[in-house]
Enzyme design. Structure first.
Site, PDB file in Angstrom:
ATOM      1  NE  ARG A 120       0.357   1.239   3.483  1.00  0.00           N
ATOM      2  CZ  ARG A 120       1.364   2.050   3.678  1.00  0.00           C
ATOM      3  NH1 ARG A 120       2.614   1.618   3.629  1.00  0.00           N
ATOM      4  NH2 ARG A 120       1.159   3.323   3.921  1.00  0.00           N
ATOM      5  CB  ALA A 139       0.018   6.750  -3.960  1.00  0.00           C
ATOM      6  NE  ARG A 155      -6.500   0.390  -2.356  1.00  0.00           N
ATOM      7  CZ  ARG A 155      -6.007   0.883  -1.216  1.00  0.00           C
ATOM      8  NH1 ARG A 155      -4.767   0.624  -0.861  1.00  0.00           N
ATOM      9  NH2 ARG A 155      -6.751   1.636  -0.438  1.00  0.00           N
ATOM     10  CD  GLN A 181      -3.037   2.289   6.949  1.00  0.00           C
ATOM     11  OE1 GLN A 181      -3.659   2.669   7.934  1.00  0.00           O
ATOM     12  NE2 GLN A 181      -3.596   2.220   5.755  1.00  0.00           N
ATOM     13  CG  ASP A 202      -3.160   7.840  -1.659  1.00  0.00           C
ATOM     14  OD1 ASP A 202      -2.799   6.702  -1.970  1.00  0.00           O
ATOM     15  OD2 ASP A 202      -3.082   8.295  -0.508  1.00  0.00           O
ATOM     16  CG  ASN A 252      -2.729  11.487   2.431  1.00  0.00           C
ATOM     17  OD1 ASN A 252      -2.114  10.672   1.754  1.00  0.00           O
ATOM     18  ND2 ASN A 252      -2.414  11.744   3.679  1.00  0.00           N
ATOM     19  CE  LYS A 253      -6.186   5.128   6.443  1.00  0.00           C
ATOM     20  NZ  LYS A 253      -6.796   3.894   5.910  1.00  0.00           N
TER      21      LYS A 253
END
Length: 358
Positions: free
Chosen positions: A62, A64, A102, A209, A250, A260-261
């Site tokens: 994982r 990007a 994805r 994460q 990302d 982003n996350k």
């Protein structure tokens, strides 16, 4: 096939800095299973594009940039193991399968488009094997070089006169890239220059994460890190010790909006309220100038079991509805600086983005 091992140096690229997330062996790709860290360091050996696509979907790999690099190696594997009959159709199908793995990280599609351009210039399977493998390695090498350049640009933008503390979200280190890291690469560089007091690492729900990967990477290298629950970020920023929030991306759109996350948007709001700098660090392959704004970014949503339980342990009532987007969009007007290997955009907007990436 899988095998336990330690994350040691990879045959490609030759200058990896930090923990290794993938190892290329010409006829196979090894991925460090990031779902099992930090409890277990376990490598999965993949010999075809389907396995790489599944590993991307399942979050074995994982981040990007790492997703894009893995997909490139997946195309190279498709050529290595093509049947020899309609080899072009097999490689085309592999590219389609990898593209569907994805939806949000633009690096995936950027890498596949680059591999596809090389593929279209090949006139034999032998040529395709050679050229596609070389292109995948080049993508990996270039990502590492970009990370090192971004660290230089970020420190120039920060202009730290004395050691400072930062807060980061999710994992943007060597595990998420070709080596060194994006946002975590900046943190590494601060530490190397003796300009870092401490990193505060959000745990980053629901896959943790920050807890499992960022804290692990930093602790392995002796970089001072304090782990915190995501909800503690406001209290940390209120202490006035943290001068910068540093995150990855990302996808970045033409006006400077950033996907982003999940949780990044709320950090940007908190940073603006507490007058803390907010920096996004990502390679130029993350910039998607075809999208006008963050409203155009497809946001991946995953199944509710990721919220309702963790590794099979129930955390909520079994039937409760769940909202589980993987990413959120941070508006450009909450971002102080976007850093890429090509340079930086301060107070990003469509004009600034167009000047650097237009």
């Amino acid at each position: 096939m899988s095998s336990p091992s330690s994350p040691v140096s990879s045959p490609a690229p030759s200058r990896v800095v930090g923990t290794v997330a993938m190892r290329w062996h010409e006829h196979s790709l090894e991925l460090l299973d990031q779902r099992l860290l930090p409890a277990e360091e376990h490598w999965i050996t993949l010999e075809g594009a389907s396995g790489v696509a599944q590993s991307i979907r399942d979050m074995v790999v994982r981040g990007a940039p790492a997703i894009g690099i893995s997909a490139a190696y997946g195309v190279a594997l498709a050529a290595r193991h093509a049947g020899g009959g309609d080899w072009k159709a097999e490689i085309k199908q592999a590219i389609r399968e990898l593209a569907a793995s994805r939806p949000t990280a633009v690096n995936l599609f950027w890498a596949l488009q680059r591999m596809e351009r090389v593929f279209h210039g090949c006139h034999s399977l032998a040529e395709a094997c050679k050229r596609l493998a070389a292109e995948a390695v080049a993508i990996h090498e270039e990502d590492l070089a970009a990370n090192l350049a971004m660290a230089d640009h970020a420190l120039a933008a920060m202009q730290p006169e004395r050691p400072l503390s930062v807060l980061t979200h999710c994992n943007t280190g060597a595990l998420a890239t070709g080596g060194y890291g994006t946002a975590l690469g900046v943190i590494r560089r601060l530490h190397e220059e003796k300009l870092l007091n401490r990193v505060y690492a959000d745990e980053t729900r629901p896959w943790l994460q920050g807890s499992r990967l960022t804290a692990w990477e930093l602790a392995q290298e002796g970089i001072p890190v304090t782990l915190n629950a995501d909800g503690a970020a406001a209290s940390i920023l209120a202490l006035k010790e943290v001068l910068w929030v540093v995150v990855g991306a990302d996808r970045i759109t033409a006006n400077g909006d950033v996907a982003n996350k999940i949780g990044t948007y709320s950090l940007a709001v908190l940073a603006r309220h507490h007058r803390v700098g907010f920096m996004v660090v990502a390679p130029s392959s993350t910039v998607d100038m075809t999208l006008a704004s963050g409203k155009d970014i497809p946001i991946e949503e995953r199944e509710g079991t990721e919220i309702r339980e963790f590794r099979g342990i129930p955390l909520a009532p079994g039937g409760v509805d769940v909202f589980n987007p993987v990413f959120d969009v941070t508006p450009a007007n909450l971002i102080d600086v976007i850093v890429t290997e090509k340079g930086v955009v301060h107070n990003p907007d469509i004009a600034g983005m167009g000047k650097l990436f237009g």
